[in-house]
Design a protein around this motif. Sequence first.
Motif, PDB file in Angstrom:
ATOM      1  N   GLU A 105       0.809  -1.223   0.000  1.00  0.00           N
ATOM      2  CA  GLU A 105       0.000   0.000   0.000  1.00  0.00           C
ATOM      3  C   GLU A 105       0.844   1.276   0.000  1.00  0.00           C
ATOM      4  O   GLU A 105       0.458   2.284  -0.579  1.00  0.00           O
ATOM      5  CB  GLU A 105      -0.930   0.002   1.217  1.00  0.00           C
ATOM      6  CG  GLU A 105      -2.012  -1.071   1.187  1.00  0.00           C
ATOM      7  CD  GLU A 105      -3.062  -0.799   0.118  1.00  0.00           C
ATOM      8  OE1 GLU A 105      -3.315   0.375  -0.192  1.00  0.00           O
ATOM      9  OE2 GLU A 105      -3.625  -1.782  -0.398  1.00  0.00           O
ATOM     10  N   TYR A 106       1.982   1.238   0.693  1.00  0.00           N
ATOM     11  CA  TYR A 106       2.769   2.459   0.871  1.00  0.00           C
ATOM     12  C   TYR A 106       4.188   2.302   0.322  1.00  0.00           C
ATOM     13  O   TYR A 106       5.139   2.828   0.881  1.00  0.00           O
ATOM     14  CB  TYR A 106       2.814   2.838   2.351  1.00  0.00           C
ATOM     15  CG  TYR A 106       1.448   3.043   2.943  1.00  0.00           C
ATOM     16  CD1 TYR A 106       0.692   4.173   2.637  1.00  0.00           C
ATOM     17  CD2 TYR A 106       0.893   2.092   3.798  1.00  0.00           C
ATOM     18  CE1 TYR A 106      -0.582   4.352   3.164  1.00  0.00           C
ATOM     19  CE2 TYR A 106      -0.377   2.261   4.341  1.00  0.00           C
ATOM     20  CZ  TYR A 106      -1.098   3.399   4.010  1.00  0.00           C
ATOM     21  OH  TYR A 106      -2.358   3.563   4.539  1.00  0.00           O
ATOM     22  N   ASN A 107       4.301   1.612  -0.784  1.00  0.00           N
ATOM     23  CA  ASN A 107       5.599   1.359  -1.403  1.00  0.00           C
ATOM     24  C   ASN A 107       6.374   2.651  -1.645  1.00  0.00           C
ATOM     25  O   ASN A 107       7.561   2.763  -1.336  1.00  0.00           O
ATOM     26  CB  ASN A 107       5.392   0.603  -2.716  1.00  0.00           C
ATOM     27  CG  ASN A 107       6.699   0.101  -3.304  1.00  0.00           C
ATOM     28  OD1 ASN A 107       7.443   0.863  -3.904  1.00  0.00           O
ATOM     29  ND2 ASN A 107       6.961  -1.184  -3.151  1.00  0.00           N
ATOM     30  N   ALA A 108       5.695   3.641  -2.194  1.00  0.00           N
ATOM     31  CA  ALA A 108       6.344   4.916  -2.514  1.00  0.00           C
ATOM     32  C   ALA A 108       6.825   5.629  -1.260  1.00  0.00           C
ATOM     33  O   ALA A 108       7.876   6.288  -1.265  1.00  0.00           O
ATOM     34  CB  ALA A 108       5.387   5.810  -3.302  1.00  0.00           C
ATOM     35  N   LYS A 109       6.061   5.526  -0.174  1.00  0.00           N
ATOM     36  CA  LYS A 109       6.444   6.159   1.090  1.00  0.00           C
ATOM     37  C   LYS A 109       7.730   5.549   1.627  1.00  0.00           C
ATOM     38  O   LYS A 109       8.645   6.257   2.079  1.00  0.00           O
ATOM     39  CB  LYS A 109       5.332   6.011   2.123  1.00  0.00           C
ATOM     40  CG  LYS A 109       4.119   6.892   1.903  1.00  0.00           C
ATOM     41  CD  LYS A 109       4.411   8.318   2.339  1.00  0.00           C
ATOM     42  CE  LYS A 109       3.153   9.150   2.318  1.00  0.00           C
ATOM     43  NZ  LYS A 109       3.416  10.548   2.748  1.00  0.00           N
ATOM     44  N   TYR A 110       7.795   4.223   1.622  1.00  0.00           N
ATOM     45  CA  TYR A 110       9.005   3.551   2.083  1.00  0.00           C
ATOM     46  C   TYR A 110      10.204   3.966   1.231  1.00  0.00           C
ATOM     47  O   TYR A 110      11.298   4.207   1.745  1.00  0.00           O
ATOM     48  CB  TYR A 110       8.834   2.032   2.015  1.00  0.00           C
ATOM     49  CG  TYR A 110       8.113   1.422   3.191  1.00  0.00           C
ATOM     50  CD1 TYR A 110       8.699   1.388   4.447  1.00  0.00           C
ATOM     51  CD2 TYR A 110       6.852   0.850   3.034  1.00  0.00           C
ATOM     52  CE1 TYR A 110       8.040   0.805   5.531  1.00  0.00           C
ATOM     53  CE2 TYR A 110       6.179   0.273   4.116  1.00  0.00           C
ATOM     54  CZ  TYR A 110       6.796   0.254   5.357  1.00  0.00           C
ATOM     55  OH  TYR A 110       6.144  -0.315   6.424  1.00  0.00           O
ATOM     56  N   GLU A 111       9.993   4.021  -0.062  1.00  0.00           N
ATOM     57  CA  GLU A 111      11.085   4.384  -0.958  1.00  0.00           C
ATOM     58  C   GLU A 111      11.534   5.821  -0.725  1.00  0.00           C
ATOM     59  O   GLU A 111      12.733   6.135  -0.761  1.00  0.00           O
ATOM     60  CB  GLU A 111      10.653   4.197  -2.415  1.00  0.00           C
ATOM     61  CG  GLU A 111      11.783   4.298  -3.408  1.00  0.00           C
ATOM     62  CD  GLU A 111      11.420   3.750  -4.764  1.00  0.00           C
ATOM     63  OE1 GLU A 111      12.344   3.392  -5.518  1.00  0.00           O
ATOM     64  OE2 GLU A 111      10.214   3.689  -5.088  1.00  0.00           O
ATOM     65  N   ALA A 112      10.580   6.703  -0.451  1.00  0.00           N
ATOM     66  CA  ALA A 112      10.897   8.124  -0.255  1.00  0.00           C
ATOM     67  C   ALA A 112      11.800   8.358   0.949  1.00  0.00           C
ATOM     68  O   ALA A 112      12.607   9.295   0.955  1.00  0.00           O
ATOM     69  CB  ALA A 112       9.602   8.925  -0.101  1.00  0.00           C
ATOM     70  N   VAL A 113      11.662   7.528   1.988  1.00  0.00           N
ATOM     71  CA  VAL A 113      12.495   7.703   3.179  1.00  0.00           C
ATOM     72  C   VAL A 113      13.672   6.727   3.204  1.00  0.00           C
ATOM     73  O   VAL A 113      14.342   6.570   4.232  1.00  0.00           O
ATOM     74  CB  VAL A 113      11.665   7.556   4.477  1.00  0.00           C
ATOM     75  CG1 VAL A 113      10.617   8.645   4.552  1.00  0.00           C
ATOM     76  CG2 VAL A 113      11.021   6.176   4.582  1.00  0.00           C
ATOM     77  N   GLY A 114      13.893   6.052   2.081  1.00  0.00           N
ATOM     78  CA  GLY A 114      15.037   5.156   1.979  1.00  0.00           C
ATOM     79  C   GLY A 114      14.918   3.868   2.764  1.00  0.00           C
ATOM     80  O   GLY A 114      15.930   3.256   3.121  1.00  0.00           O
ATOM     81  N   GLU A 115      13.682   3.425   3.015  1.00  0.00           N
ATOM     82  CA  GLU A 115      13.467   2.239   3.841  1.00  0.00           C
ATOM     83  C   GLU A 115      12.914   1.043   3.068  1.00  0.00           C
ATOM     84  O   GLU A 115      12.662  -0.011   3.662  1.00  0.00           O
ATOM     85  CB  GLU A 115      12.496   2.575   4.983  1.00  0.00           C
ATOM     86  CG  GLU A 115      13.094   3.424   6.082  1.00  0.00           C
ATOM     87  CD  GLU A 115      14.173   2.685   6.846  1.00  0.00           C
ATOM     88  OE1 GLU A 115      13.913   1.588   7.366  1.00  0.00           O
ATOM     89  OE2 GLU A 115      15.296   3.196   6.874  1.00  0.00           O
ATOM     90  N   LEU A 116      12.716   1.185   1.757  1.00  0.00           N
ATOM     91  CA  LEU A 116      12.060   0.110   1.010  1.00  0.00           C
ATOM     92  C   LEU A 116      12.861  -1.190   1.038  1.00  0.00           C
ATOM     93  O   LEU A 116      12.316  -2.264   1.343  1.00  0.00           O
ATOM     94  CB  LEU A 116      11.805   0.539  -0.435  1.00  0.00           C
ATOM     95  CG  LEU A 116      11.063  -0.484  -1.304  1.00  0.00           C
ATOM     96  CD1 LEU A 116       9.714  -0.824  -0.682  1.00  0.00           C
ATOM     97  CD2 LEU A 116      10.882   0.053  -2.725  1.00  0.00           C
TER      98      LEU A 116
END
Length: 220
Positions: A105-116
Amino acid sequence: MECLEKIHYDSFNAQYKMERLQKNDEDVNQETREIKAGVFAMKLSTRKLPKHNNVSWRGNSCLKDGDSATEFKDLVGGYYDVGDAIKFNFPQSFAMTMLSWSVIEYNAKYEAVGELNHVKSIVKWGTDYFLKTFNNTADSINKLVTQVGVGDTCGGKTNRNDHYCWMRPEDIDYQCPVSQCDSCSDLAAEMAAALASASIVFKDDKVYSQKLVHGATTLF
C-alpha cells in the motif's frame, strides 16, 4: 517526533534531519512509524545477524534451532515473540502479513524515506523462516511447526526453558524444543496469508515470489 534514544540508525544524519524539518507533521509521523517498525523487527531477529544490523546490542542467537529427529532439522531464523526468546508462528505470520501489506500500500512512502529495501529484507527474514517450518516443496502436507522454544514454570518446574532461564537470547546454550501440529488450520491459513502477501512484495523476483505462492497454496 518522539524520542528515539538508544536507537542508532544511520538514516539520522544531518542532511536527513534538515529535510525532516521541512516536512509537515504527518510526513514526519509516517517516517517515524516506518523507521521504528524496522528497528523493532531487528530487535526481535534471531539467527546470524547481517553486517548492516543497526541494533548494536543485539547479536547472533539460537543458531542450533531445529529437531534432528524430524525433517525440521534447520529452524534457524525468524523472530522472537515480544519479551520472550520463543518463536511463535501465529503472531509472526500476522506481523509479516501486515508488514507486507504496508509495503504493497505504501511502497512509494518507504522508498521516499530510503526504507524500502530494509523493510523488504525484514519481510524476507520472516518468510525464509516460514518456508523451513513445513515441506514447502510438497503439494499437500499433514504437519507443520507451530513454535520453537517453550516457557513453563508451572508446578515449580526448573528445567531450562525461556521462562525459567532469564537471559539474553545470545546467551541461550540449551536446545529449544520444537512443537508441531497436524490439525491447525487457523495457523496454516495465517501462514498462507503471510506468504501470499509477501509474494506480491517480491513480485519482481519471480523465482522467490513463485516459491512463496506455492508455499501459500500448500498451506491453504
